[in-house]
Design a protein around this motif. Structure first.
Motif, PDB file in Angstrom:
ATOM      1  N   GLN A 116      -8.903  22.648  44.774  1.00 22.80           N
ATOM      2  CA  GLN A 116     -10.155  23.174  44.232  1.00 22.80           C
ATOM      3  C   GLN A 116      -9.960  23.764  42.837  1.00 22.80           C
ATOM      4  O   GLN A 116     -10.914  23.898  42.083  1.00 22.80           O
ATOM      5  CB  GLN A 116     -10.718  24.232  45.172  1.00 22.80           C
ATOM      6  CG  GLN A 116     -11.043  23.715  46.565  1.00 22.80           C
ATOM      7  CD  GLN A 116     -11.467  24.827  47.507  1.00 22.80           C
ATOM      8  OE1 GLN A 116     -11.897  25.896  47.073  1.00 22.80           O
ATOM      9  NE2 GLN A 116     -11.344  24.582  48.809  1.00 22.80           N
ATOM     10  N   LYS A 121     -10.840  24.358  34.216  1.00 23.43           N
ATOM     11  CA  LYS A 121     -12.044  24.161  35.030  1.00 23.43           C
ATOM     12  C   LYS A 121     -12.961  25.365  34.866  1.00 23.43           C
ATOM     13  O   LYS A 121     -12.526  26.507  34.984  1.00 23.43           O
ATOM     14  CB  LYS A 121     -11.661  23.990  36.504  1.00 23.43           C
ATOM     15  CG  LYS A 121     -12.855  23.832  37.443  1.00 23.43           C
ATOM     16  CD  LYS A 121     -12.393  23.595  38.873  1.00 23.43           C
ATOM     17  CE  LYS A 121     -13.568  23.436  39.819  1.00 23.43           C
ATOM     18  NZ  LYS A 121     -13.136  23.154  41.208  1.00 23.43           N
ATOM     19  N   GLU A 122     -14.232  25.095  34.574  1.00 24.17           N
ATOM     20  CA  GLU A 122     -15.235  26.143  34.474  1.00 24.17           C
ATOM     21  C   GLU A 122     -16.254  25.984  35.595  1.00 24.17           C
ATOM     22  O   GLU A 122     -16.642  24.862  35.951  1.00 24.17           O
ATOM     23  CB  GLU A 122     -15.941  26.101  33.123  1.00 24.17           C
ATOM     24  CG  GLU A 122     -15.047  26.472  31.949  1.00 24.17           C
ATOM     25  CD  GLU A 122     -15.823  26.561  30.646  1.00 24.17           C
ATOM     26  OE1 GLU A 122     -16.337  27.648  30.346  1.00 24.17           O
ATOM     27  OE2 GLU A 122     -15.904  25.530  29.956  1.00 24.17           O
ATOM     28  N   ILE A 123     -16.686  27.121  36.135  1.00 23.44           N
ATOM     29  CA  ILE A 123     -17.647  27.158  37.239  1.00 23.44           C
ATOM     30  C   ILE A 123     -18.779  28.083  36.826  1.00 23.44           C
ATOM     31  O   ILE A 123     -18.518  29.203  36.349  1.00 23.44           O
ATOM     32  CB  ILE A 123     -16.987  27.667  38.533  1.00 23.44           C
ATOM     33  CG1 ILE A 123     -15.790  26.785  38.895  1.00 23.44           C
ATOM     34  CG2 ILE A 123     -17.987  27.722  39.690  1.00 23.44           C
ATOM     35  CD1 ILE A 123     -14.912  27.366  39.998  1.00 23.44           C
TER      36      ILE A 123
END
Length: 270
Positions: free
Chosen positions: A166, A184-186
């Motif tokens: 993840q 990764k950016e959320i």
């Protein structure tokens, strides 16, 4: 009463004399990180850490500094080779070497002139004392009770069963200082109604440490909520500043190749 006071003074004076003669030091009252007295200062990334990793790399990076309440990189022991002196390149780094023996990572430690390999399975493998996976523990961590921002630095052996996929799914490759990161950016969410966490991850930076099976990862967590006067919406400037410092920490990471030094005769096998 005067006699008792004099006796106590005499004992204290004797201890001080013995201490001076033996070269020991008395620490000044206050907050210490990495054996150094911390003086309050503006929030920054002035704290420096470095260590030998599996006899292949010198890893170095900066971390948050300034306010005395910061935890710093409590997961790193100080380098015993540096403290004792006389061990050449083994004593060059600030923090203890991380070595791999029989497929497991350990910190090199020393106590009472006995060398040890100190297991830190909760950090590297996310395991508790019974060998059950719980979560990965950060080697460096910081959390802020007003903006509810948090950040951590990890060195882990990735495992899909432990959720590490993840961290990199849909990530983009970014090269910084010659190192190939996966970023990764959320989107930030409102965690004010959650009973499990005060915030959630909004950024991952993952570096596959070359020629090893381990990752160095940095995670930043936040919540958009301004409920109860906390969260990124309540403290937008602080949130932006912390995220900026977090990214500067990523940029500070360096990997430099080192020459192997065999210490098996010193610490033995594990």
């Amino acid at each position: 009463m005067k006699e008792i006071t004099f006796q106590r003074f005499s004992k204290l004076f004797g201890v001080i004399v013995l201490c001076v003669a033996s070269g020991c030091t008395i620490q000044e009252p206050g907050v210490y990180r990495g054996g150094q007295l911390i003086h309050p200062a503006p929030l920054g990334i002035e704290d420096q850490y470095s260590f030998r990793f599996v006899d292949r790399w010198k890893i170095s990076h900066r971390w948050l500094s300034g306010p005395t309440h910061l935890r710093g990189c409590a997961g790193y022991p100080l380098n015993p080779f540096r403290r004792l002196g006389g061990y050449g390149e083994l004593g060059a780094e600030i923090n203890a070497p991380i070595v791999e023996r029989n497929g497991h990572l350990s910190f090199v430690g020393e106590h009472n002139q006995k060398w040890t390999l100190n297991d830190y399975r909760e950090a590297f493998y996310g395991l508790d004392g019974y060998g059950k996976f719980t979560r990965f523990s950060a080697l460096c961590g910081a959390a802020f009770s007003d903006s509810l921002d948090a950040m951590g630095l990890y060195i882990v052996k990735p495992d899909p069963a432990k959720g590490t996929d993840q961290w990199v799914t849909d990530a983009k490759e970014v090269t910084i200082n010659g190192l190939r990161w996966r970023h990764k950016e959320i989107p930030i969410q409102d965690w004010s109604e959650s009973r499990e966490s005060l915030s959630g991850p909004i950024e991952f930076w993952v570096l596959e440490i070359p020629e090893t099976k381990y990752w160095l990862a940095l995670r930043f967590s936040a919540t958009s909520s301004a409920k109860f006067g906390m969260g990124a919406d309540a403290y937008p400037e602080k949130h932006r500043r912390l995220l900026e410092l977090f990214r500067e920490i990523v940029q500070s990471v360096r990997l430099e190749p080192i020459s192997p030094i065999n210490i098996d005769g010193l610490v033995g096998q594990k």
